[in-house]
Design an enzyme around this catalytic site. Structure first.
Site, PDB file in Angstrom:
ATOM      1  N   CYS A 125      -7.469 -11.709  22.572  1.00 20.18           N
ATOM      2  CA  CYS A 125      -6.873 -10.821  21.573  1.00 20.18           C
ATOM      3  C   CYS A 125      -5.755  -9.995  22.221  1.00 20.18           C
ATOM      4  O   CYS A 125      -5.256  -9.067  21.614  1.00 20.18           O
ATOM      5  CB  CYS A 125      -7.936  -9.913  20.972  1.00 20.18           C
ATOM      6  SG  CYS A 125      -8.809  -8.944  22.206  1.00 20.18           S
ATOM      7  N   TYR A 162     -18.704 -14.172  27.604  1.00 20.11           N
ATOM      8  CA  TYR A 162     -18.423 -13.073  26.672  1.00 20.11           C
ATOM      9  C   TYR A 162     -18.868 -13.533  25.275  1.00 20.11           C
ATOM     10  O   TYR A 162     -18.104 -13.487  24.316  1.00 20.11           O
ATOM     11  CB  TYR A 162     -16.941 -12.707  26.654  1.00 20.11           C
ATOM     12  CG  TYR A 162     -16.322 -12.495  28.013  1.00 20.11           C
ATOM     13  CD1 TYR A 162     -16.285 -11.218  28.564  1.00 20.11           C
ATOM     14  CD2 TYR A 162     -15.772 -13.553  28.737  1.00 20.11           C
ATOM     15  CE1 TYR A 162     -15.714 -11.011  29.813  1.00 20.11           C
ATOM     16  CE2 TYR A 162     -15.208 -13.351  29.977  1.00 20.11           C
ATOM     17  CZ  TYR A 162     -15.174 -12.074  30.521  1.00 20.11           C
ATOM     18  OH  TYR A 162     -14.605 -11.877  31.747  1.00 20.11           O
ATOM     19  N   CYS A 200      -2.538  -0.366   9.203  1.00 23.75           N
ATOM     20  CA  CYS A 200      -1.590  -1.487   9.279  1.00 23.75           C
ATOM     21  C   CYS A 200      -0.265  -1.023   9.891  1.00 23.75           C
ATOM     22  O   CYS A 200       0.119   0.127   9.721  1.00 23.75           O
ATOM     23  CB  CYS A 200      -1.285  -2.041   7.890  1.00 23.75           C
ATOM     24  SG  CYS A 200      -2.713  -2.653   7.002  1.00 23.75           S
ATOM     25  N   CYS A 217       0.830  -1.202   0.000  1.00 18.79           N
ATOM     26  CA  CYS A 217       0.000   0.000   0.000  1.00 18.79           C
ATOM     27  C   CYS A 217       0.870   1.260   0.000  1.00 18.79           C
ATOM     28  O   CYS A 217       1.731   1.412   0.860  1.00 18.79           O
ATOM     29  CB  CYS A 217      -0.881  -0.018   1.246  1.00 18.79           C
ATOM     30  SG  CYS A 217      -1.854   1.471   1.446  1.00 18.79           S
ATOM     31  N   GLU A 228     -23.297 -12.649  28.246  1.00 19.67           N
ATOM     32  CA  GLU A 228     -22.799 -11.463  27.534  1.00 19.67           C
ATOM     33  C   GLU A 228     -23.393 -10.215  28.180  1.00 19.67           C
ATOM     34  O   GLU A 228     -24.556 -10.216  28.582  1.00 19.67           O
ATOM     35  CB  GLU A 228     -23.198 -11.595  26.053  1.00 19.67           C
ATOM     36  CG  GLU A 228     -23.253 -10.337  25.240  1.00 19.67           C
ATOM     37  CD  GLU A 228     -21.895  -9.675  25.045  1.00 19.67           C
ATOM     38  OE1 GLU A 228     -20.909 -10.362  24.741  1.00 19.67           O
ATOM     39  OE2 GLU A 228     -21.836  -8.436  25.197  1.00 19.67           O
ATOM     40  N   ASP A 230     -13.896 -15.619  26.104  1.00 19.33           N
ATOM     41  CA  ASP A 230     -13.414 -14.789  24.986  1.00 19.33           C
ATOM     42  C   ASP A 230     -13.572 -13.311  25.365  1.00 19.33           C
ATOM     43  O   ASP A 230     -14.382 -12.593  24.776  1.00 19.33           O
ATOM     44  CB  ASP A 230     -14.241 -15.141  23.731  1.00 19.33           C
ATOM     45  CG  ASP A 230     -13.762 -14.416  22.493  1.00 19.33           C
ATOM     46  OD1 ASP A 230     -12.718 -13.739  22.543  1.00 19.33           O
ATOM     47  OD2 ASP A 230     -14.439 -14.527  21.450  1.00 19.33           O
TER      48      ASP A 230
HETATM   49  N1  SAH Z   1     -17.312 -14.558  21.648  1.00 16.83           N
HETATM   50  C1  SAH Z   1     -17.821 -13.540  20.763  1.00 16.83           C
HETATM   51  C2  SAH Z   1     -17.519 -12.107  21.202  1.00 16.83           C
HETATM   52  C3  SAH Z   1     -16.168 -11.807  21.795  1.00 16.83           C
HETATM   53  S1  SAH Z   1     -15.828 -10.095  22.004  1.00 16.83           S
HETATM   54  C4  SAH Z   1     -17.351 -13.801  19.338  1.00 16.83           C
HETATM   55  O1  SAH Z   1     -16.426 -14.568  19.114  1.00 16.83           O
HETATM   56  O2  SAH Z   1     -17.932 -13.240  18.411  1.00 16.83           O
HETATM   57  C5  SAH Z   1     -16.017  -9.863  23.710  1.00 16.83           C
HETATM   58  C6  SAH Z   1     -17.451  -9.703  24.175  1.00 16.83           C
HETATM   59  O3  SAH Z   1     -17.441  -9.539  25.592  1.00 16.83           O
HETATM   60  C7  SAH Z   1     -18.175  -8.463  23.628  1.00 16.83           C
HETATM   61  O4  SAH Z   1     -19.355  -8.895  23.010  1.00 16.83           O
HETATM   62  C8  SAH Z   1     -18.462  -7.614  24.877  1.00 16.83           C
HETATM   63  O5  SAH Z   1     -19.698  -6.941  24.805  1.00 16.83           O
HETATM   64  C9  SAH Z   1     -18.498  -8.659  25.969  1.00 16.83           C
HETATM   65  N2  SAH Z   1     -18.202  -8.220  27.348  1.00 16.83           N
HETATM   66  C10 SAH Z   1     -17.393  -7.243  27.768  1.00 16.83           C
HETATM   67  N3  SAH Z   1     -17.299  -7.226  29.107  1.00 16.83           N
HETATM   68  C11 SAH Z   1     -18.071  -8.245  29.565  1.00 16.83           C
HETATM   69  C12 SAH Z   1     -18.362  -8.768  30.868  1.00 16.83           C
HETATM   70  N4  SAH Z   1     -17.832  -8.238  31.939  1.00 16.83           N
HETATM   71  N5  SAH Z   1     -19.167  -9.837  30.945  1.00 16.83           N
HETATM   72  C13 SAH Z   1     -19.704 -10.394  29.841  1.00 16.83           C
HETATM   73  N6  SAH Z   1     -19.462  -9.959  28.587  1.00 16.83           N
HETATM   74  C14 SAH Z   1     -18.656  -8.892  28.452  1.00 16.83           C
END
Ligand code: SAH
Length: 479
Positions: A432, A336, A86, A77, A357, A405
């Site tokens: 992540c 999550y 990036c 790019c 969630e 997650d």
């Molecule tokens: N597992 C899903 C989303 C992961 S992202 C996937 O793979 O698509 C992380 C998620 O955690 C988000 O949706 C966010 O809203 C949620 N989150 C953030 N803090 C949280 C908490 N304390 N308890 C539950 N969920 C939470």
């Protein structure tokens, strides 16, 4: 020069780069003192100009490459460096994967004090281009002549860098951005000014369902009325017959047969950096687009959280499924859970999945997604995982397998100790952020769990981000 610090601001030094920092910047040393240099690469010998000196490290600017790393390549790019999207376009892809693995190994050792853990080579993409299914283009008025600018933000700024094409986004975006720009010019539609809060168009937001080719175009506006709206709709629809067939024949294209099926106005009148407002109005077509992860179908609205690299998401979820080791009679907690993507993916192999969630709208989506797939062995709870899980435990609920997650900040200790108290046999941790992952893994090791294996997956090619999935087992049951 500050006492005991061997570098001085505005001075030039020749240094060898030996590592990569958190944000993809090169790390070198001057007389043992750490210097971070963006766009420098392990293996490079460079000339650096020191810009900022702190007590424990300094920041510098790369001014010359004296001897390049063997993995240095020309960025694809022309806007690399000006654009903040990036950070690793100057690095050969195979080396990127090795560096990302190393970032994980370093965090596990330094923060988690976890030695001798199996960290597999990063799973990368065969074709690491045009991989994103979501794009957000800020729209603004040029401060000099008020002309419309559409592009991406420069690093750490809200200055817009305009680019012809972004190689990590689908080509359809080029046509969409150009079409909106032409329409704005022709009808003198105003762009939003962050400083004054005036002007109409704030963002162009797009989503592409890679499995079905369905495309959603969202125009984020500061206000309800769109002048010459029909003309915009007409021009956007035209892309399906004019530009789309050309893109489909491009060798980089990951999703032939793309078709715009939905145009939505999102109204955001608040002074905020958050892209989307609360209200959506369908301008034309459907209000959601449909995609699949594995065999599971998802209807995605502008607001839904959805992984941005669909090809690698499937790689990630398959690893999570493997580490979950499901025989079919387990109760699984998916914490999550977002819109229930992992829950529904695992539900086909488990007795029951319970998703938790914090965002109520995501849980509504999760329930709808379960229903359109006719998946009935799932239940979803809204709330913070660290509150809901102790409550469920108090009511006598147990889980055999727990998938976590979390967002970048990782998990709360209350949550991790409740999972340990439940005596879950296996934990699958998707992360992540290697730093908070390493911290949480240390905590779990101290609570009777063993980290068995770690799999980095490249979801964000050409950026410094790395996604990791970890298989963890209860020590008691490993005997
Ligand atoms: N597992 C899903 C989303 C992961 S992202 C996937 O793979 O698509 C992380 C998620 O955690 C988000 O949706 C966010 O809203 C949620 N989150 C953030 N803090 C949280 C908490 N304390 N308890 C539950 N969920 C939470």
């Amino acid at each position: 020069m500050k006492a005991g610090i061997p570098v001085k601001k505005n001075e030039y030094y020749d240094i060898d780069i030996h590592g990569l920092g958190h944000e993809g910047e090169g790390v070198g040393r001057i007389d043992g003192f750490t210097v971070f240099v963006p766009y420098a690469l392990p293996g490079d010998t460079i000339k650096v100009k020191i810009l900022k000196v702190k007590s424990a490290y300094a920041y510098g600017k790369l001014v010359d490459i004296i001897n390049p790393s063997e993995y240095r390549i020309d960025p694809i790019c022309p806007s690399f460096v000006q654009c903040g999207g990036c950070q690793l376009q100057h690095v050969d892809y195979g080396e990127q994967l090795r560096l990302k693995r190393q970032k994980v190994v370093d965090a596990l050792q330094r923060i988690g004090r976890l030695e001798d853990i199996v960290v597999h080579p990063t799973l990368g993409m065969d074709k690491p281009v045009r991989y994103r299914n979501k794009a957000q283009f800020p729209v603004a008025a040029d401060p000099k002549d008020n002309s419309v600018q559409i592009g991406f933000y420069a690093p750490r700024s809200h200055r817009i860098v305009e680019i012809d094409t972004c190689h990590i986004q689908h080509e359809m975006n080029d046509a969409i951005v150009n079409t909106v720009k032409q329409w704005m010019k022709k009808y003198h539609i105003t762009a939003y000014h962050e400083s004054t809060g005036k002007g109409l168009v704030r963002h162009i937001f797009t989503r592409i369902a890679f499995k079905t080719g369905e495309v959603m175009v969202v125009l984020v506006t500061n206000g309800r009325h769109i002048p010459n709206e029909q003309s915009l709709i007409h021009k956007i629809k035209e892309i399906n017959t004019t530009a789309a067939p050309v893109f489909a024949s491009n060798a980089e294209c990951q999703t032939p047969n793309c078709n715009i099926v939905s145009m939505v106005q999102n109204i955001n009148t608040r002074k905020t950096n958050v892209v989307l407002g609360q209200e959506n109005r369908v301008l034309w077509g459907k209000d959601t687009i449909t995609d699949y992860i594995g065999d599971v179908k998802f209807n995605i609205s502008p607001m839904s959280f959805y992984q941005v690299n669909p090809v690698q998401t499937e790689v990630l979820y398959n690893k999570a499924l493997e580490y979950a080791g499901l025989a079919g009679d387990e109760t699984v907690l998916d914490l999550y859970c977002g819109i229930g993507t992992i829950s529904l993916f695992l539900a086909q192999r488990a007795k029951k999945v319970i998703g938790v969630e914090i965002v109520p709208a995501a849980i509504e989506d999760a329930k709808k997604n379960a229903s359109i797939n006719d998946i009935r062995n799932v239940a979803f709870y809204t709330g913070a995982a660290e509150e809901v899980v102790p409550e469920l435990y108090g009511q006598g609920h147990r889980a055999d397998v727990v998938v976590i997650d979390p967002p970048r900040k990782g998990c709360d200790e209350t949550l991790l100790s409740t999972i340990a108290a439940m005596q879950a046999e296996r934990i699958v941790y998707v992360s992540c952020n290697p730093s908070t992952l390493a911290r949480d893994l240390r905590f779990l090791e101290d609570q009777g769990y063993k980290v068995v294996e770690v799999q980095p997956v490249d979801l964000f090619c050409w950026t410094y981000h790395v996604e990791v999935v970890v298989g963890i087992q209860r020590k008691e049951s490993m005997k």
